[in-house]
Design a protein around this motif. Structure first.
Motif, PDB file in Angstrom:
ATOM      1  N   GLY A 159      -7.131   5.027  -1.703  1.00  0.00           N
ATOM      2  CA  GLY A 159      -7.816   4.390  -2.993  1.00  0.00           C
ATOM      3  C   GLY A 159      -7.446   5.147  -4.168  1.00  0.00           C
ATOM      4  O   GLY A 159      -8.146   5.166  -5.023  1.00  0.00           O
ATOM      5  N   MET A 160      -6.329   5.816  -4.167  1.00  0.00           N
ATOM      6  CA  MET A 160      -6.018   6.888  -5.432  1.00  0.00           C
ATOM      7  C   MET A 160      -4.883   6.101  -6.124  1.00  0.00           C
ATOM      8  O   MET A 160      -4.695   6.485  -7.300  1.00  0.00           O
ATOM      9  CB  MET A 160      -5.614   8.239  -4.757  1.00  0.00           C
ATOM     10  CG  MET A 160      -6.945   8.961  -4.496  1.00  0.00           C
ATOM     11  SD  MET A 160      -6.627  10.527  -3.945  1.00  0.00           S
ATOM     12  CE  MET A 160      -5.976  10.629  -2.600  1.00  0.00           C
ATOM     13  N   CYS A 161      -3.861   5.503  -5.513  1.00  0.00           N
ATOM     14  CA  CYS A 161      -2.758   5.162  -6.105  1.00  0.00           C
ATOM     15  C   CYS A 161      -2.807   3.868  -6.959  1.00  0.00           C
ATOM     16  O   CYS A 161      -2.116   3.567  -7.847  1.00  0.00           O
ATOM     17  CB  CYS A 161      -1.384   5.120  -5.481  1.00  0.00           C
ATOM     18  SG  CYS A 161      -1.553   3.814  -4.227  1.00  0.00           S
ATOM     19  N   GLY A 162      -3.399   2.855  -6.341  1.00  0.00           N
ATOM     20  CA  GLY A 162      -3.777   1.498  -7.230  1.00  0.00           C
ATOM     21  C   GLY A 162      -2.738   0.614  -6.769  1.00  0.00           C
ATOM     22  O   GLY A 162      -2.886  -0.536  -7.216  1.00  0.00           O
ATOM     23  N   ALA A 163      -1.895   0.972  -5.921  1.00  0.00           N
ATOM     24  CA  ALA A 163      -0.692  -0.157  -5.424  1.00  0.00           C
ATOM     25  C   ALA A 163      -1.302  -1.388  -4.848  1.00  0.00           C
ATOM     26  O   ALA A 163      -0.739  -2.458  -5.137  1.00  0.00           O
ATOM     27  CB  ALA A 163       0.306   0.587  -4.340  1.00  0.00           C
ATOM     28  N   CYS A 164      -2.226  -1.209  -4.173  1.00  0.00           N
ATOM     29  CA  CYS A 164      -2.870  -2.194  -3.273  1.00  0.00           C
ATOM     30  C   CYS A 164      -3.703  -3.135  -4.167  1.00  0.00           C
ATOM     31  O   CYS A 164      -4.530  -3.983  -3.483  1.00  0.00           O
ATOM     32  CB  CYS A 164      -3.470  -1.770  -2.098  1.00  0.00           C
ATOM     33  SG  CYS A 164      -5.091  -0.778  -2.562  1.00  0.00           S
ATOM     34  N   MET A 193       0.614  -1.239  -0.077  1.00  0.00           N
ATOM     35  CA  MET A 193       0.032  -0.242   0.062  1.00  0.00           C
ATOM     36  C   MET A 193       0.761   1.188  -0.154  1.00  0.00           C
ATOM     37  O   MET A 193       1.888   1.204   0.710  1.00  0.00           O
ATOM     38  CB  MET A 193      -1.074   0.142   1.317  1.00  0.00           C
ATOM     39  CG  MET A 193      -1.852  -1.280   1.228  1.00  0.00           C
ATOM     40  SD  MET A 193      -3.251  -0.776   2.615  1.00  0.00           S
ATOM     41  CE  MET A 193      -4.324  -2.295   2.149  1.00  0.00           C
ATOM     42  N   VAL A 194       0.437   2.197  -0.479  1.00  0.00           N
ATOM     43  CA  VAL A 194       1.047   3.542  -0.649  1.00  0.00           C
ATOM     44  C   VAL A 194       0.344   4.668  -0.040  1.00  0.00           C
ATOM     45  O   VAL A 194       0.500   4.863   1.150  1.00  0.00           O
ATOM     46  CB  VAL A 194       1.771   3.920  -2.047  1.00  0.00           C
ATOM     47  CG1 VAL A 194       2.621   5.184  -1.986  1.00  0.00           C
ATOM     48  CG2 VAL A 194       2.549   2.897  -2.635  1.00  0.00           C
ATOM     49  N   ASP A 195      -0.743   5.183  -0.849  1.00  0.00           N
ATOM     50  CA  ASP A 195      -1.306   6.342  -0.163  1.00  0.00           C
ATOM     51  C   ASP A 195      -2.581   5.725   0.648  1.00  0.00           C
ATOM     52  O   ASP A 195      -2.736   6.403   1.760  1.00  0.00           O
ATOM     53  CB  ASP A 195      -2.234   7.104  -1.153  1.00  0.00           C
ATOM     54  CG  ASP A 195      -3.200   6.312  -1.984  1.00  0.00           C
ATOM     55  OD1 ASP A 195      -3.154   4.965  -2.168  1.00  0.00           O
ATOM     56  OD2 ASP A 195      -4.269   6.883  -2.066  1.00  0.00           O
ATOM     57  N   ALA A 196      -3.019   4.307   0.632  1.00  0.00           N
ATOM     58  CA  ALA A 196      -3.980   3.833   1.544  1.00  0.00           C
ATOM     59  C   ALA A 196      -5.141   4.844   1.412  1.00  0.00           C
ATOM     60  O   ALA A 196      -5.939   4.659   2.464  1.00  0.00           O
ATOM     61  CB  ALA A 196      -3.504   3.628   2.988  1.00  0.00           C
ATOM     62  N   PHE A 231      -9.510  -2.534  -4.484  1.00  0.00           N
ATOM     63  CA  PHE A 231      -8.374  -1.963  -3.863  1.00  0.00           C
ATOM     64  C   PHE A 231      -8.440  -2.225  -2.306  1.00  0.00           C
ATOM     65  O   PHE A 231      -9.468  -1.684  -1.714  1.00  0.00           O
ATOM     66  CB  PHE A 231      -8.488  -0.307  -4.084  1.00  0.00           C
ATOM     67  CG  PHE A 231      -8.143   0.125  -5.204  1.00  0.00           C
ATOM     68  CD1 PHE A 231      -7.809  -0.887  -6.421  1.00  0.00           C
ATOM     69  CD2 PHE A 231      -7.827   1.531  -5.756  1.00  0.00           C
ATOM     70  CE1 PHE A 231      -7.101  -0.328  -7.716  1.00  0.00           C
ATOM     71  CE2 PHE A 231      -7.816   2.192  -7.068  1.00  0.00           C
ATOM     72  CZ  PHE A 231      -7.440   1.125  -8.072  1.00  0.00           C
ATOM     73  N   CYS A 257      -7.053  -1.340   0.322  1.00  0.00           N
ATOM     74  CA  CYS A 257      -7.030   0.024   1.380  1.00  0.00           C
ATOM     75  C   CYS A 257      -8.389   0.395   1.676  1.00  0.00           C
ATOM     76  O   CYS A 257      -8.814   0.583   2.662  1.00  0.00           O
ATOM     77  CB  CYS A 257      -6.041   0.905   0.865  1.00  0.00           C
ATOM     78  SG  CYS A 257      -6.486   1.928  -0.372  1.00  0.00           S
TER      79      CYS A 257
HETATM   80 FE1  FES Z   1      -3.233   3.276  -3.014  1.00  0.00          FE
HETATM   81 FE2  FES Z   1      -4.908   1.313  -2.038  1.00  0.00          FE
HETATM   82  S1  FES Z   1      -2.939   2.024  -1.435  1.00  0.00           S
HETATM   83  S2  FES Z   1      -5.242   2.670  -3.590  1.00  0.00           S
END
Ligand code: FES
Ligand code: FAD
Ligand code: MG
Length: 276
Positions: free
Chosen positions: A224-229, A219-222, A239, A241
């Motif tokens: 819901g915006m970056c899509g990492a998760c 997770m990066v931003d946590a 997502f 997070c």
């Molecule tokens: Fe970025 Fe979930 S951590 S969208």
């Protein structure tokens, strides 16, 4: 700034930190997590809210030293301040009365199992808990889990505590011997290593018993915006997070989760504490 008001080593490489965070403690629910930023230069990392006290205004995180950031956080002393603690994040576990709750925690996943099992106990369920670790020296929270469980089972890989073997060996025995446990009166909940959650899902699918897993993607931003998760659940991208971290175990694509968790391994290995 978030002051560390208590610090305890629970096991080799696993540390509990109590953090002054009254607004988070006020709202925390089982299954939720925070994002911790150790100092102004640090990355954001997600950590489960392992316990909290609304009156005293603290939350507990239990951190296993996995790499750069977790080591940095566990190096903070009592009385020092963490730069940022954001939360509570994620959907709380949908705690309710189901009848029988089987909670399975592996490794540092046991940290999340505690508030979730406590929640299901408070909701008048019969709580059976299975906790597992590599060996007796890495097993955490046995007494705390015992205090919220009707029955507690322990498994270690080397047999130095409890049953020798995996938590899934214990789960199989419980499901085979407790014929009263079925899809209408039982919920299974697993949190821990991906392979363990996948094995739990396989076992419980055969018995058709509803199973939730708490997923741990990067997770990066946590928010819901970056899509990492992103994880694949029921063939759809979700997502974790903001839509999780809990999902129906029988729908999760564990293979893609594992692959994504390992995608930055080479860079992570290069990152040494002495670089800061
Ligand atoms: Fe970025 Fe979930 S951590 S969208
Ligand atoms: P690194 O060397 O950077 O990474 C080691 C491994 O950790 C990586 O290979 C990758 O698989 C994973 N990882 C790396 N960065 C992240 C990231 N930003 N987010 C998630 N995973 C990452 N760990 C605990 O010890 N206690 C907890 O209570 C806990 N709760 C979690 C709750 C959630 C919802 C999630 C998603 C993860 C949780 N984790 C927890 C895992 C923890 O976030 C990672 O171990 C940590 O980010 C590793 O950071 P590092 O810099 O120390 O290690
Ligand atoms: Mg890292």
């Amino acid at each position: 700034m978030y002051k560390i008001v208590d610090k305890k080593q629970l096991a080799s490489g696993i540390t509990a930190l109590d953090i002054e965070a009254p607004l988070i403690a006020e709202k925390a629910m089982p299954g939720q997590f925070v994002v911790v930023i150790a100092d102004e230069k640090s990355e954001r990392i997600p950590l489960t809210i392992a316990d909290w006290d609304k009156q005293e205004g603290w939350i507990r995180i239990i951190v296993q030293e996995a790499g750069f950031s977790t080591k940095k956080i566990t190096n903070f002393s009592k009385g020092k301040n963490l730069f940022g603690v954001l939360g509570p994040l994620g959907h709380p576990s949908p705690v309710r009365k189901v009848g029988n709750f089987i909670g399975i925690g592996g490794g540092v996943g046991i940290a999340e199992m505690f508030p979730v099992a406590r929640g299901y106990k408070e909701a008048s369920n019969r709580v059976l808990t299975i906790i597992g670790a590599r060996d007796k020296d890495t097993l955490i929270l046995e007494d705390k889990l015992k205090s919220v469980s009707d029955e507690l089972f322990v498994a270690t890989d080397d047999g130095s505590k409890g049953e020798k073997g995996f938590v899934t060996d214990v789960l199989k025995k419980i499901l085979d011997s407790h014929k009263e446990l079925n899809k209408d009166n039982t919920l299974i909940y697993a949190v821990g290593p991906v392979k363990m959650m996948e094995a739990v899902a396989k076992l419980s699918r055969d018995k058709n018993i509803k199973t939730l897993v708490s997923l741990n993607p990067i997770m990066v931003d946590a928010t819901g915006m970056c899509g990492a998760c992103r994880v694949v659940v029921g063939g759809k991208t979700r997502f974790a997070c903001v839509e999780g971290p809990e999902f129906d175990a029988h729908e999760v694509d564990f293979k893609s989760l594992l692959k994504r968790l390992d995608q930055h391994k080479n860079l992570e290995h290069k990152c040494k504490l002495t670089e800061y």
